[in-house]
Each structure stands twice: as structure tokens, then as C-alpha cells.
Design a protein around this motif. Structure first.
Motif, PDB file in Angstrom:
ATOM      1  N   ALA A  21       0.828  -1.204   0.000  1.00 53.43           N
ATOM      2  CA  ALA A  21       0.000   0.000   0.000  1.00 53.43           C
ATOM      3  C   ALA A  21       0.867   1.260   0.000  1.00 53.43           C
ATOM      4  CB  ALA A  21      -0.915   0.005   1.225  1.00 53.43           C
ATOM      5  N   ALA A  22       0.260   2.378  -0.382  1.00 52.52           N
ATOM      6  CA  ALA A  22       0.932   3.673  -0.324  1.00 52.52           C
ATOM      7  C   ALA A  22       1.138   4.070   1.134  1.00 52.52           C
ATOM      8  CB  ALA A  22       0.100   4.728  -1.045  1.00 52.52           C
ATOM      9  N   PHE A  40     -20.922  22.254   9.495  1.00 48.63           N
ATOM     10  CA  PHE A  40     -19.786  22.869   8.798  1.00 48.63           C
ATOM     11  C   PHE A  40     -18.962  21.751   8.181  1.00 48.63           C
ATOM     12  CE2 PHE A  40     -15.211  23.973   8.971  1.00 48.63           C
ATOM     13  CZ  PHE A  40     -15.206  24.933   7.971  1.00 48.63           C
ATOM     14  N   GLU A  41     -18.803  21.777   6.865  1.00 44.62           N
ATOM     15  CA  GLU A  41     -18.070  20.733   6.147  1.00 44.62           C
ATOM     16  C   GLU A  41     -16.610  21.162   5.990  1.00 44.62           C
ATOM     17  OE1 GLU A  41     -19.013  17.642   2.494  1.00 44.62           O
ATOM     18  OE2 GLU A  41     -19.709  19.721   2.338  1.00 44.62           O
ATOM     19  N   ALA A  42     -15.739  20.574   6.824  1.00 48.53           N
ATOM     20  CA  ALA A  42     -14.323  20.956   6.823  1.00 48.53           C
ATOM     21  C   ALA A  42     -13.558  20.304   5.677  1.00 48.53           C
ATOM     22  CB  ALA A  42     -13.687  20.575   8.157  1.00 48.53           C
ATOM     23  N   LEU A  43     -13.930  19.085   5.307  1.00 50.00           N
ATOM     24  CA  LEU A  43     -13.327  18.397   4.167  1.00 50.00           C
ATOM     25  C   LEU A  43     -14.438  17.920   3.241  1.00 50.00           C
ATOM     26  CD1 LEU A  43     -10.520  16.214   5.837  1.00 50.00           C
ATOM     27  CD2 LEU A  43     -10.266  18.436   4.714  1.00 50.00           C
ATOM     28  N   LYS A  44     -14.221  18.089   1.941  1.00 47.98           N
ATOM     29  CA  LYS A  44     -15.283  17.841   0.965  1.00 47.98           C
ATOM     30  C   LYS A  44     -14.843  16.841  -0.096  1.00 47.98           C
ATOM     31  CE  LYS A  44     -16.749  22.640   1.647  1.00 47.98           C
ATOM     32  NZ  LYS A  44     -16.947  23.976   1.029  1.00 47.98           N
ATOM     33  N   GLY A  45     -14.774  15.580   0.296  1.00 52.25           N
ATOM     34  CA  GLY A  45     -14.434  14.544  -0.669  1.00 52.25           C
ATOM     35  C   GLY A  45     -12.990  14.577  -1.124  1.00 52.25           C
ATOM     36  N   VAL A  46     -12.065  14.614  -0.163  1.00 47.06           N
ATOM     37  CA  VAL A  46     -10.637  14.725  -0.468  1.00 47.06           C
ATOM     38  C   VAL A  46     -10.072  13.387  -0.936  1.00 47.06           C
ATOM     39  CG1 VAL A  46      -8.362  15.024   0.586  1.00 47.06           C
ATOM     40  CG2 VAL A  46     -10.185  16.675   1.048  1.00 47.06           C
ATOM     41  N   ASN A  47      -9.294  13.437  -2.011  1.00 46.56           N
ATOM     42  CA  ASN A  47      -8.537  12.292  -2.498  1.00 46.56           C
ATOM     43  C   ASN A  47      -7.059  12.678  -2.519  1.00 46.56           C
ATOM     44  OD1 ASN A  47     -10.709  10.292  -3.515  1.00 46.56           O
ATOM     45  ND2 ASN A  47     -11.308  12.226  -4.461  1.00 46.56           N
ATOM     46  N   MET A  48      -6.224  11.875  -1.885  1.00 42.60           N
ATOM     47  CA  MET A  48      -4.794  12.194  -1.835  1.00 42.60           C
ATOM     48  C   MET A  48      -3.989  10.920  -1.641  1.00 42.60           C
ATOM     49  SD  MET A  48      -2.706  14.891   0.606  1.00 42.60           S
ATOM     50  CE  MET A  48      -2.631  13.861   2.064  1.00 42.60           C
ATOM     51  N   SER A  49      -2.862  10.840  -2.316  1.00 43.19           N
ATOM     52  CA  SER A  49      -1.973   9.693  -2.176  1.00 43.19           C
ATOM     53  C   SER A  49      -0.548  10.184  -1.958  1.00 43.19           C
ATOM     54  CB  SER A  49      -2.030   8.815  -3.433  1.00 43.19           C
ATOM     55  OG  SER A  49      -1.216   7.666  -3.273  1.00 43.19           O
ATOM     56  N   VAL A  50       0.144   9.550  -1.019  1.00 37.34           N
ATOM     57  CA  VAL A  50       1.533   9.887  -0.717  1.00 37.34           C
ATOM     58  C   VAL A  50       2.331   8.587  -0.721  1.00 37.34           C
ATOM     59  CG1 VAL A  50       3.133  10.871   0.971  1.00 37.34           C
ATOM     60  CG2 VAL A  50       0.834  11.847   0.715  1.00 37.34           C
ATOM     61  N   VAL A  51       3.428   8.556  -1.445  1.00 36.03           N
ATOM     62  CA  VAL A  51       4.242   7.345  -1.500  1.00 36.03           C
ATOM     63  C   VAL A  51       5.322   7.406  -0.426  1.00 36.03           C
ATOM     64  CG1 VAL A  51       3.825   7.061  -3.964  1.00 36.03           C
ATOM     65  CG2 VAL A  51       5.861   8.278  -3.200  1.00 36.03           C
ATOM     66  N   ALA A  52       5.815   6.251  -0.047  1.00 38.19           N
ATOM     67  CA  ALA A  52       6.842   6.169   0.989  1.00 38.19           C
ATOM     68  C   ALA A  52       8.077   6.960   0.580  1.00 38.19           C
ATOM     69  CB  ALA A  52       7.211   4.714   1.248  1.00 38.19           C
ATOM     70  N   GLY A  53       8.619   7.715   1.523  1.00 37.35           N
ATOM     71  CA  GLY A  53       9.826   8.484   1.274  1.00 37.35           C
ATOM     72  C   GLY A  53       9.587   9.872   0.717  1.00 37.35           C
ATOM     73  N   GLU A  54       8.323  10.265   0.530  1.00 38.41           N
ATOM     74  CA  GLU A  54       8.022  11.621   0.061  1.00 38.41           C
ATOM     75  C   GLU A  54       8.084  12.620   1.209  1.00 38.41           C
ATOM     76  OE1 GLU A  54       5.290  12.960  -3.346  1.00 38.41           O
ATOM     77  OE2 GLU A  54       4.178  11.331  -2.394  1.00 38.41           O
ATOM     78  N   PRO A 184       7.341   4.936  10.373  1.00 40.57           N
ATOM     79  CA  PRO A 184       7.561   5.181   8.943  1.00 40.57           C
ATOM     80  C   PRO A 184       7.047   6.538   8.486  1.00 40.57           C
ATOM     81  CG  PRO A 184       5.724   3.670   9.265  1.00 40.57           C
ATOM     82  CD  PRO A 184       6.353   3.869  10.609  1.00 40.57           C
ATOM     83  N   LEU A 185       6.114   7.142   9.271  1.00 40.69           N
ATOM     84  CA  LEU A 185       5.498   8.410   8.890  1.00 40.69           C
ATOM     85  C   LEU A 185       5.717   9.448   9.983  1.00 40.69           C
ATOM     86  CD1 LEU A 185       3.575  10.158   7.113  1.00 40.69           C
ATOM     87  CD2 LEU A 185       1.670   9.124   8.374  1.00 40.69           C
ATOM     88  N   LEU A 186       6.178  10.643   9.573  1.00 44.82           N
ATOM     89  CA  LEU A 186       6.345  11.768  10.484  1.00 44.82           C
ATOM     90  C   LEU A 186       5.418  12.883  10.029  1.00 44.82           C
ATOM     91  CD1 LEU A 186       8.056  12.909  12.874  1.00 44.82           C
ATOM     92  CD2 LEU A 186       9.559  13.900  11.155  1.00 44.82           C
ATOM     93  N   VAL A 187       4.549  13.340  10.940  1.00 42.96           N
ATOM     94  CA  VAL A 187       3.602  14.409  10.638  1.00 42.96           C
ATOM     95  C   VAL A 187       3.946  15.611  11.500  1.00 42.96           C
ATOM     96  CG1 VAL A 187       1.193  15.120  10.681  1.00 42.96           C
ATOM     97  CG2 VAL A 187       1.780  12.787   9.987  1.00 42.96           C
ATOM     98  N   ALA A 188       4.176  16.742  10.864  1.00 38.51           N
ATOM     99  CA  ALA A 188       4.588  17.950  11.584  1.00 38.51           C
ATOM    100  C   ALA A 188       3.582  19.067  11.305  1.00 38.51           C
ATOM    101  CB  ALA A 188       5.990  18.371  11.149  1.00 38.51           C
ATOM    102  N   ASP A 189       2.942  19.585  12.351  1.00 35.17           N
ATOM    103  CA  ASP A 189       1.934  20.630  12.218  1.00 35.17           C
ATOM    104  C   ASP A 189       2.550  21.974  12.605  1.00 35.17           C
ATOM    105  OD1 ASP A 189      -0.349  22.087  11.942  1.00 35.17           O
ATOM    106  OD2 ASP A 189      -1.533  20.979  13.407  1.00 35.17           O
ATOM    107  N   GLU A 190       2.873  22.795  11.610  1.00 38.12           N
ATOM    108  CA  GLU A 190       3.526  24.096  11.805  1.00 38.12           C
ATOM    109  C   GLU A 190       4.769  23.967  12.698  1.00 38.12           C
ATOM    110  OE1 GLU A 190       2.866  26.707  10.208  1.00 38.12           O
ATOM    111  OE2 GLU A 190       0.751  26.749   9.655  1.00 38.12           O
ATOM    112  N   PRO A 191       5.688  23.069  12.359  1.00 41.45           N
ATOM    113  CA  PRO A 191       6.825  22.814  13.252  1.00 41.45           C
ATOM    114  C   PRO A 191       7.814  23.958  13.360  1.00 41.45           C
ATOM    115  CG  PRO A 191       7.183  21.730  11.152  1.00 41.45           C
ATOM    116  CD  PRO A 191       5.776  22.287  11.116  1.00 41.45           C
ATOM    117  N   THR A 192       7.762  24.901  12.430  1.00 44.13           N
ATOM    118  CA  THR A 192       8.718  26.013  12.458  1.00 44.13           C
ATOM    119  C   THR A 192       8.061  27.329  12.850  1.00 44.13           C
ATOM    120  OG1 THR A 192       8.362  26.503  10.106  1.00 44.13           O
ATOM    121  CG2 THR A 192      10.091  24.908  10.643  1.00 44.13           C
TER     122      THR A 192
END
Length: 253
Positions: A21-22, A40-54, A184-192
Motif C-alpha cells: 500500500a501507499a 460545517f463541512e471541513a473536508l469535501k471529498g478529499v482524495n490524496m496519495s503519498v508514497v513512501a519516502g516523500e 515510517p510516517l512523520l507528521v509535523a503541524d507548523e513545526p517552524t
């Protein structure tokens, strides 16, 4: 009570991840919140794919939905509809206990305001995820934490409390903590967001190196210049993906 809760988490059986899998796969993801003014609809049918190492930067105006998008991926929040797969795991189907265990092992999270526990030393803060998920033998954890602190350049601060460190040093500690269980995944929310430009650049350089070594990096940022240093920019507007350009190709947001 705490020991019983932790025991329950460790007993949470996770489903087998889907092979091949991705790193991240979102399909028709919607998120609706109930407010005093109605839905309130914050996300409206989002499609997104991220490959390993991106190394992907997520940008957008305040209220565009980018933080909600990240919360779907980390399991902090749940979609109203659609599917969220991370490293082959159907995050949208997991129970609360399963999500807690899965997140601890799979996703490292870096926050804008560091979120270090003030009564624990720097070393203890970095060891905390290992203690929580029992990923390494207790005798190995201090040495691993020191190695991670060395990796981000703050090993000499190991036995200090977070309040005795600068903002840049605290963010480095937070990054070391996010890597504690080798996710395997690092998520950073406004880290700087709370760092000076020189330190912010150093953080981005470190993220780029992590991606080169195979980690998948998702970073929310309001800084377009820093976003352009990622490998790909995903622009969120009004709950939808407006664009997802490769920075090496077009250099734009």
C-alpha cells in the motif's frame, strides 16, 4: 486506573496491514462538524496519495481544512465519510484503543508548541513513546533516546528540563521524541512557527534528510518559502485539494 488503561491498549489487536500500500491513501474523505450555526463541512471529498519516502508540504489559509486533513491521517479525528489508509492500515475502521497503539508505533507527530512534559527531563520525554508502546527493552531505551538526541544536536541537554532549553532546542527534542519508535510516517503541524529563520531552515534540512533515508514526511506550514523546499506541495482550499504540484517541477504553491 492508568495501569489498567495501558494494559487495555496493549491488548488491542490491530488488523494486518494491506501489503504494497501507499504511505497515505485518502479516498473521498469528508468531515462535517456540528456547530451552533449548523453543519460545517471541513473536508469535501478529499482524495490524496503519498508514497513512501516523500516529503510533502500541506499549505492553505487558516480555516482551509489543512489541520483537519492531518488529523484524519494521524487518527486524532475521524472522517464522516470516505477511507483513510496509512501504511496499509484502515485507520477509519480502528477503535480508539487500536488507534492509540497504531499511532504510537506508526506515526511520529511534531507540534508547533512542542508539547514536551515540563516535569520530565529531555531524556525522559524522548523515552516516553518507547515506554508507552513497549517497543524496545527497558535497558535499551536510554541509549536509544541519547542517540536520537545526538542526531538532532541536543544530546548535551539530555538531563535538563524543557524550560531550560531554547525554543529551537525544544523543537529538536520534540522531533527526537517523534522518532522514538522509528515510525515510517512523520507528521509535523507548523513545526517552524515558533522558530527563527535559521533554526527553521535547519529543521527543514533535517526533514529532507529523513525523507532521503526513507521516512515519509507530511508538514503543515504557512511559510511558502519553506514549503518550496519540500518535494511536493499540496494546497488545501475550502476543504478541497486545490493543487498538488512537485516543487522540483514547477516550484509553485
Amino acid at each position: 486506573m492508568l495501569a489498567k488503561w495501558l494494559s487495555g491498549l496493549m491488548d488491542a489487536n490491530l488488523p494486518q496491514p494491506r501489503a504494497g500500500a501507499a504511505a497515505v491513501e485518502m479516498t473521498e474523505v469528508r468531515k462535517t462538524y456540528l456547530t451552533g450555526a449548523g453543519e460545517f463541512e471541513a473536508l469535501k471529498g478529499v482524495n490524496m496519495s503519498v508514497v513512501a519516502g516523500e516529503f510533502v508540504a500541506v499549505v492553505g489559509k487558516s480555516g482551509s481544512g489543512k489541520s483537519t486533513l492531518i488529523n484524519m491521517i494521524t487518527g486524532i479525528d475521524r472522517p464522516t465519510g470516505g477511507e483513510v489508509w496509512v501504511a496499509g492500515m484502515p485507520v477509519h475502521t480502528l477503535t480508539e484503543n487500536q488507534i492509540a497503539v497504531w499511532r504510537g508505533r506508526t506515526v511520529g507527530v511534531v507540534f508547533q508548541f512542542f508539547q514536551l512534559l515540563p516535569t520530565l527531563t529531555v531524556l525522559e520525554n524522548v523515552m516516553l513513546p518507547m515506554d508507552f508502546c513497549s517497543m524496545y527493552a527497558q535497558t535499551e531505551r536510554p541509549a536509544r533516546a541519547l542517540k536520537l538526541l545526538d542526531l538532532v544536536g541536543v544530546r548535551e541537554q539530555a538531563h535538563k528540563l524543557p524550560a531550560n532549553l531554547s525554543g529551537g532546542q525544544q523543537q529538536r527534542v520534540a522531533i527526537a521524541r517523534s522518532l522514538a519508535n522509528d515510525p515510517p510516517l512523520l507528521v509535523a503541524d507548523e513545526p517552524t512557527g515558533n522558530l527563527d529563520s535559521r533554526t527553521a531552515t535547519a529543521v527543514i534540512d533535517f526533514f529532507k534528510q529523513l525523507a532521503a533515508d526513507g521516512k515519509t514526511i507530511l508538514m503543515v506550514t504557512h511559510d511558502n518559502d519553506l514549503a518550496r523546499r519540500s518535494g511536493r506541495i499540496v494546497t488545501v482550499y475550502d476543504g478541497q485539494i486545490l493543487s498538488a504540484g512537485n516543487t522540483e517541477r514547477d516550484g509553485s504553491v
